[in-house]
Scaffold this motif. Structure first.
Motif, mmCIF file in Angstrom:
data_model
loop_
_atom_site.group_PDB
_atom_site.id
_atom_site.type_symbol
_atom_site.label_atom_id
_atom_site.label_comp_id
_atom_site.label_asym_id
_atom_site.label_seq_id
_atom_site.Cartn_x
_atom_site.Cartn_y
_atom_site.Cartn_z
ATOM 1 N N ASN A 47 0.858 -1.181 0.000
ATOM 2 C CA ASN A 47 0.000 0.000 0.000
ATOM 3 C C ASN A 47 0.892 1.228 0.000
ATOM 4 N N ILE A 48 1.078 1.816 -1.185
ATOM 5 C CA ILE A 48 1.905 3.019 -1.304
ATOM 6 C C ILE A 48 1.203 4.039 -2.190
ATOM 7 N N VAL A 49 1.449 5.295 -1.897
ATOM 8 C CA VAL A 49 0.903 6.401 -2.680
ATOM 9 C C VAL A 49 2.056 7.346 -2.958
ATOM 10 N N TYR A 50 2.278 7.652 -4.243
ATOM 11 C CA TYR A 50 3.380 8.550 -4.584
ATOM 12 C C TYR A 50 3.003 9.401 -5.785
ATOM 13 N N GLN A 51 3.786 10.440 -5.976
ATOM 14 C CA GLN A 51 3.517 11.413 -7.033
ATOM 15 C C GLN A 51 4.666 11.430 -8.029
ATOM 16 N N GLN A 52 4.307 11.538 -9.312
ATOM 17 C CA GLN A 52 5.288 11.713 -10.382
ATOM 18 C C GLN A 52 4.710 12.770 -11.319
ATOM 19 N N ASP A 53 5.309 13.933 -11.351
ATOM 20 C CA ASP A 53 4.772 15.086 -12.080
ATOM 21 C C ASP A 53 3.338 15.355 -11.608
ATOM 22 N N ASN A 54 2.356 15.345 -12.521
ATOM 23 C CA ASN A 54 0.964 15.588 -12.130
ATOM 24 C C ASN A 54 0.193 14.300 -11.873
ATOM 25 N N CYS A 55 0.859 13.166 -11.916
ATOM 26 C CA CYS A 55 0.207 11.881 -11.652
ATOM 27 C C CYS A 55 0.336 11.504 -10.182
ATOM 28 N N ILE A 56 -0.735 10.961 -9.661
ATOM 29 C CA ILE A 56 -0.723 10.349 -8.334
ATOM 30 C C ILE A 56 -0.900 8.851 -8.574
ATOM 31 N N PHE A 57 0.050 8.056 -8.124
ATOM 32 C CA PHE A 57 -0.024 6.612 -8.256
ATOM 33 C C PHE A 57 -0.421 6.021 -6.910
ATOM 34 N N ILE A 58 -1.492 5.253 -6.927
ATOM 35 C CA ILE A 58 -1.958 4.556 -5.732
ATOM 36 C C ILE A 58 -1.822 3.075 -6.022
ATOM 37 N N GLU A 59 -0.942 2.427 -5.276
ATOM 38 C CA GLU A 59 -0.740 0.993 -5.455
ATOM 39 C C GLU A 59 -1.166 0.303 -4.169
ATOM 40 N N GLY A 60 -2.065 -0.655 -4.291
ATOM 41 C CA GLY A 60 -2.546 -1.370 -3.123
ATOM 42 C C GLY A 60 -4.025 -1.648 -3.234
ATOM 43 N N ASN A 61 -4.701 -1.640 -2.086
ATOM 44 C CA ASN A 61 -6.140 -1.886 -2.049
ATOM 45 C C ASN A 61 -6.865 -0.609 -1.613
ATOM 46 N N THR A 62 -8.093 -0.762 -1.113
ATOM 47 C CA THR A 62 -8.852 0.428 -0.705
ATOM 48 C C THR A 62 -8.212 1.160 0.469
ATOM 49 N N LEU A 63 -7.374 0.489 1.236
ATOM 50 C CA LEU A 63 -6.663 1.149 2.330
ATOM 51 C C LEU A 63 -5.765 2.263 1.788
ATOM 52 N N ALA A 64 -5.042 1.988 0.706
ATOM 53 C CA ALA A 64 -4.169 3.001 0.094
ATOM 54 C C ALA A 64 -4.994 4.144 -0.496
ATOM 55 N N VAL A 65 -6.135 3.820 -1.091
ATOM 56 C CA VAL A 65 -7.012 4.856 -1.653
ATOM 57 C C VAL A 65 -7.530 5.761 -0.536
ATOM 58 N N ASP A 66 -7.983 5.146 0.564
ATOM 59 C CA ASP A 66 -8.475 5.945 1.686
ATOM 60 C C ASP A 66 -7.373 6.811 2.296
ATOM 61 N N ALA A 67 -6.155 6.290 2.380
ATOM 62 C CA ALA A 67 -5.032 7.084 2.906
ATOM 63 C C ALA A 67 -4.828 8.330 2.056
ATOM 64 N N PHE A 68 -4.860 8.167 0.742
ATOM 65 C CA PHE A 68 -4.704 9.304 -0.171
ATOM 66 C C PHE A 68 -5.841 10.316 0.017
ATOM 67 N N LEU A 69 -7.077 9.828 0.049
ATOM 68 C CA LEU A 69 -8.225 10.731 0.140
ATOM 69 C C LEU A 69 -8.297 11.448 1.486
ATOM 70 N N TYR A 70 -7.986 10.750 2.566
ATOM 71 C CA TYR A 70 -7.948 11.407 3.879
ATOM 72 C C TYR A 70 -6.939 12.549 3.872
ATOM 73 N N ARG A 71 -5.765 12.295 3.336
ATOM 74 C CA ARG A 71 -4.732 13.345 3.353
ATOM 75 C C ARG A 71 -5.090 14.497 2.439
ATOM 76 N N ILE A 72 -5.713 14.217 1.295
ATOM 77 C CA ILE A 72 -6.157 15.280 0.389
ATOM 78 C C ILE A 72 -7.187 16.180 1.081
ATOM 79 N N LEU A 73 -8.049 15.561 1.894
ATOM 80 C CA LEU A 73 -9.083 16.327 2.613
ATOM 81 C C LEU A 73 -8.557 17.024 3.858
ATOM 82 N N GLY A 74 -7.321 16.726 4.260
ATOM 83 C CA GLY A 74 -6.754 17.364 5.440
ATOM 84 C C GLY A 74 -6.962 16.583 6.715
ATOM 85 N N VAL A 75 -7.372 15.316 6.593
ATOM 86 C CA VAL A 75 -7.525 14.462 7.774
ATOM 87 C C VAL A 75 -6.194 13.766 7.983
ATOM 88 N N ASN A 76 -5.582 13.984 9.133
ATOM 89 C CA ASN A 76 -4.260 13.379 9.372
ATOM 90 C C ASN A 76 -4.340 12.277 10.383
#
Length: 180
Positions: A151-180
């Motif tokens: 479960n990893i989330v990383y950025q390359q230029d304007n792309c956000i790569f989410i590798e994993g399951n829904t846990l990785a997706v939720d981690a990305f979305l929580y941080r985008i919304l400002g939930v830490n």
């Protein structure tokens, strides 16, 4: 026995009681308005408090700016996801967001967060594909999801790569919304 009261005395008591009740109601009204104003002033914008996150029995719900977002995992469960993205929600606001994923569940979960802020949210392919979708690369706001053991989330230029399951997706979305 009750003493006999003169009409004038009764009228004075009634006016006095009405005045006391009126003053009491005005104090409550002003106090609650002031309390609400102070709570708005002291909350830092963009940061959520624990009152904005709750479990409804099946999903975790986050409330932000009058919008409700649903997640499969709690914020605490997503802490150990490897995350290295510098973008914030502001970077996507008013711009098209493209999602490259074969999973309708993942596309739906990502779309629900970006839809209120992005110019549009649209499914796309990362680079080339055989589907009837626009082909995008990292020059545009593209979110690419791939199923993976890690479960990893990383950025390359304007792309956000989410590798994993829904846990990785939720981690990305929580941080985008400002939930830490």
């Amino acid at each position: 026995m009750r003493p006999i009261e003169v009409e004038g005395i009764r009228e004075k008591k009634r006016k006095r009681n009405n005045l006391i009740l009126g003053i009491f109601l005005v104090i409550i009204l002003l106090g609650s308005t002031l309390g609400y104003a102070v709570s708005l002033w002291t909350d830092s914008p963009g940061q959520l408090t624990n009152d904005d996150i709750y479990f409804d029995g099946s999903r975790w719900i986050v409330s932000k700016n009058g919008q409700m977002f649903a997640f499969s995992h709690s914020p605490e469960e997503t802490v150990n996801v490897s995350y290295s993205v510098q973008k914030t929600l502001v970077d996507f606001t008013g711009k098209p967001v493209f999602i490259a994923s074969e999973s309708d569940l993942i596309v739906g979960e990502i779309s629900q967060v970006f839809y209120p802020y992005a110019q549009r949210v649209q499914r796309a392919c990362y680079e080339t594909c055989s589907l009837d979708l626009p082909e995008k690369d990292c020059t545009e706001n593209l979110i690419v999801w791939k199923i993976s053991e890690n479960n990893i989330v990383y950025q390359q230029d304007n792309c956000i790569f989410i590798e994993g399951n829904t846990l990785a997706v939720d981690a990305f979305l929580y941080r985008i919304l400002g939930v830490n």
